[in-house]
Motif scaffolding. Structure first.
Motif, short mmCIF file in Angstrom:
data_model
loop_
_atom_site.label_atom_id
_atom_site.label_comp_id
_atom_site.label_asym_id
_atom_site.label_seq_id
_atom_site.Cartn_x
_atom_site.Cartn_y
_atom_site.Cartn_z
N ILE A 1 52.28 -12.92 11.67
CA ILE A 1 51.54 -11.88 10.94
C ILE A 1 50.20 -12.42 10.47
N GLY A 2 50.16 -13.68 10.09
CA GLY A 2 48.89 -14.28 9.69
C GLY A 2 47.90 -14.32 10.83
N LEU A 3 48.37 -14.54 12.05
CA LEU A 3 47.48 -14.52 13.20
C LEU A 3 46.95 -13.12 13.47
N LEU A 4 47.75 -12.11 13.17
CA LEU A 4 47.32 -10.74 13.43
C LEU A 4 46.33 -10.25 12.38
N VAL B 1 63.90 -19.72 8.11
CA VAL B 1 62.99 -20.23 9.14
C VAL B 1 62.32 -19.09 9.89
N ALA B 2 63.11 -18.06 10.20
CA ALA B 2 62.56 -16.90 10.91
C ALA B 2 61.49 -16.20 10.08
N MET B 3 61.71 -16.07 8.77
CA MET B 3 60.72 -15.45 7.91
C MET B 3 59.43 -16.27 7.87
N ALA C 1 74.38 -21.38 7.77
CA ALA C 1 73.46 -21.52 8.90
C ALA C 1 72.65 -20.24 9.10
N ILE C 2 73.31 -19.09 8.91
CA ILE C 2 72.60 -17.81 9.02
C ILE C 2 71.51 -17.72 7.96
N GLU C 3 71.84 -18.15 6.74
CA GLU C 3 70.86 -18.10 5.66
C GLU C 3 69.65 -18.98 5.99
N GLU C 4 69.91 -20.20 6.46
CA GLU C 4 68.82 -21.11 6.77
C GLU C 4 67.99 -20.60 7.96
N ALA D 1 65.98 -16.89 16.51
CA ALA D 1 66.67 -16.73 15.23
C ALA D 1 67.75 -15.65 15.32
N LEU D 2 67.46 -14.53 15.96
CA LEU D 2 68.45 -13.46 16.07
C LEU D 2 69.64 -13.88 16.94
N THR D 3 69.37 -14.64 17.99
CA THR D 3 70.47 -15.11 18.84
C THR D 3 71.42 -15.99 18.05
N ILE D 4 70.86 -16.97 17.32
CA ILE D 4 71.70 -17.86 16.52
C ILE D 4 72.43 -17.08 15.44
N THR D 5 71.73 -16.18 14.76
CA THR D 5 72.35 -15.40 13.68
C THR D 5 73.48 -14.53 14.20
#
Length: 393
Positions: free
Chosen positions: A253-256, A244-246, A237-240, A209-213
């Motif tokens: 975080i749910g796994l942790l 997705v990243a969130m 595209a950055i917004e979308e 996500a950071l690479t694309i953003t």
């Protein structure tokens, strides 16, 4: 000296734990004089005291108490101790602690009086009575005092030796057994594997996500005045990508968080969304999908999605806007991925410092007993991955 004093205190604690049993013997023998169950009063009371001590040594509470004493007074020298373990070993430690503690307590209590008496011998007026021996003041008294001083060293050495015995036997008798050590090692291994899995999830999802953003933001900055429509498309595209990243961050975080339901991780069912996000960068992706992709088992589907995601991220980060060929095929036994892109010189904005792309992909493949190759072939970079649909078989 500090270690010696702490061990001495631990031994005195053992003497304190021993004290109730002889005290009980003295009180009961003073109260009962006749035979008890055919035994003399002393023998019967001695048997009761020993049986009570055995019962106390087998209580789990006794093990926890002895661990607290050893940890507080013997320090780190004892090594790891375990409140859960074989009770008979804790019982042996309890009896050893009582025995050595009793000896030390008797010596500690008697030594000052005996030493004071012996040191007073040279100055006593008349006879100084000692056990089975008498000495007059003067020369013989000096020998008595000197002998008392010389005897102090062996007594101190005996106390130090008893403390060393306790310190060395604590990890053996109160520490984890070999079976418990293996179980603890397995727990640590599972925890480490879980941490590595979380690291891969974060690297692949958030890194993608950071690479694309980053690339979209750079493009929008350059073309904001020249091509506002394209800049708006990049910002959308950055917004979308952020949304997705969130969602994927919520999954990790749910796994942790223990006990909290984790959000669903992306699978090959989200393949179109992944390809569309990369095409918004101006990348030409020729994707061919064949076979029952949606029927791929969940674990294999999630891992293959992450492998493809990281492959595309590597291409975007190192080759920029280029042409990518993606072939994904599922059969009854396996799913295969082939990603090919032209080789270009290393770009200035390529990612640095992470270094977990290919190693992370290989870890995923190895865990599922698959095969992976990543190498340059005739001016192209090719990543081939094969995952069995049922790795446990």
């Amino acid at each position: 000296m500090r270690i010696l004093l702490r061990r001495w205190a631990c031994l005195l604690a053992g003497g304190a734990l021993l004290a109730p049993y002889p005290l009980m013997f003295l009180i009961w023998t003073a109260l009962f004089h006749g035979p008890i169950l055919g035994l003399s009063a002393r023998a019967a009371i001695s048997g009761v005291a020993v049986a009570l001590a055995v019962l106390v040594s087998l209580l789990p509470m006794t093990r926890r108490m002895e661990i607290a004493i050893a940890t507080a007074l013997l320090g780190d020298a004892t090594g790891p101790l375990s409140a859960e373990g074989t009770q008979w070993r804790a019982s042996v430690w309890y009896w050893l602690h009582l025995l050595l503690g009793g000896i030390t307590t008797v010596l500690t209590g008697a030594a000052p009086f005996v030493l004071a008496t012996c040191l007073a011998a040279p100055f006593a007026d008349g006879m100084v009575s000692l056990p089975d021996w008498q000495s007059r003041a003067g020369g013989p008294g000096i020998l008595v005092a000197a002998g008392a001083l010389l005897a102090a060293a062996p007594i101190a050495g005996l106390v130090a030796g008893c403390g060393a015995v306790l310190s060395r036997t604590a990890p053996v008798l109160l520490g984890p057994s070999p079976v418990e050590k293996v179980a603890d090692l397995e727990r640590r291994t599972r925890a480490l594997a879980a941490r590595n899995r979380m690291a891969r999830e974060l690297h692949d999802s958030i890194g993608h996500a950071l690479t694309i953003t980053t690339l979209q933001a750079g493009t929008a900055h350059v073309l904001f005045d020249q091509d506002p429509a394209f800049a708006r498309q990049a910002l959308a595209a950055i917004e979308e990508t952020g949304r997705v990243a969130m969602a994927e961050l919520d999954h990790v975080i749910g796994l942790l968080r223990e006990g909290s339901p984790a959000a669903a991780a992306p699978t090959l069912a989200d393949l179109d969304q992944l390809l569309a996000a990369n095409r918004t960068l101006g990348i030409g992706i020729d994707a061919t999908v064949s076979g029952p992709i949606l029927a791929v088992p969940g674990t294999v589907s999630r891992e293959m999605f992450r492998i493809l995601q990281e492959s595309l991220t590597n291409v975007v980060a190192h080759a920029g806007r280029t042409e990518i060929t993606v072939r994904l095929a599922a059969t009854a036994d396996q799913v295969e991925l082939d990603v090919v892109n032209p080789l270009v010189p290393r770009r200035r904005f390529a990612r640095h410092g992470g270094g977990q792309g290919l190693p992370g992909m290989r870890e995923r493949v190895q865990l599922l007993r698959g095969e992976m190759t990543a190498a340059a072939e005739g001016g192209h970079w090719r990543v081939r991955v094969r995952l069995p649909l049922h790795p446990a078989r």
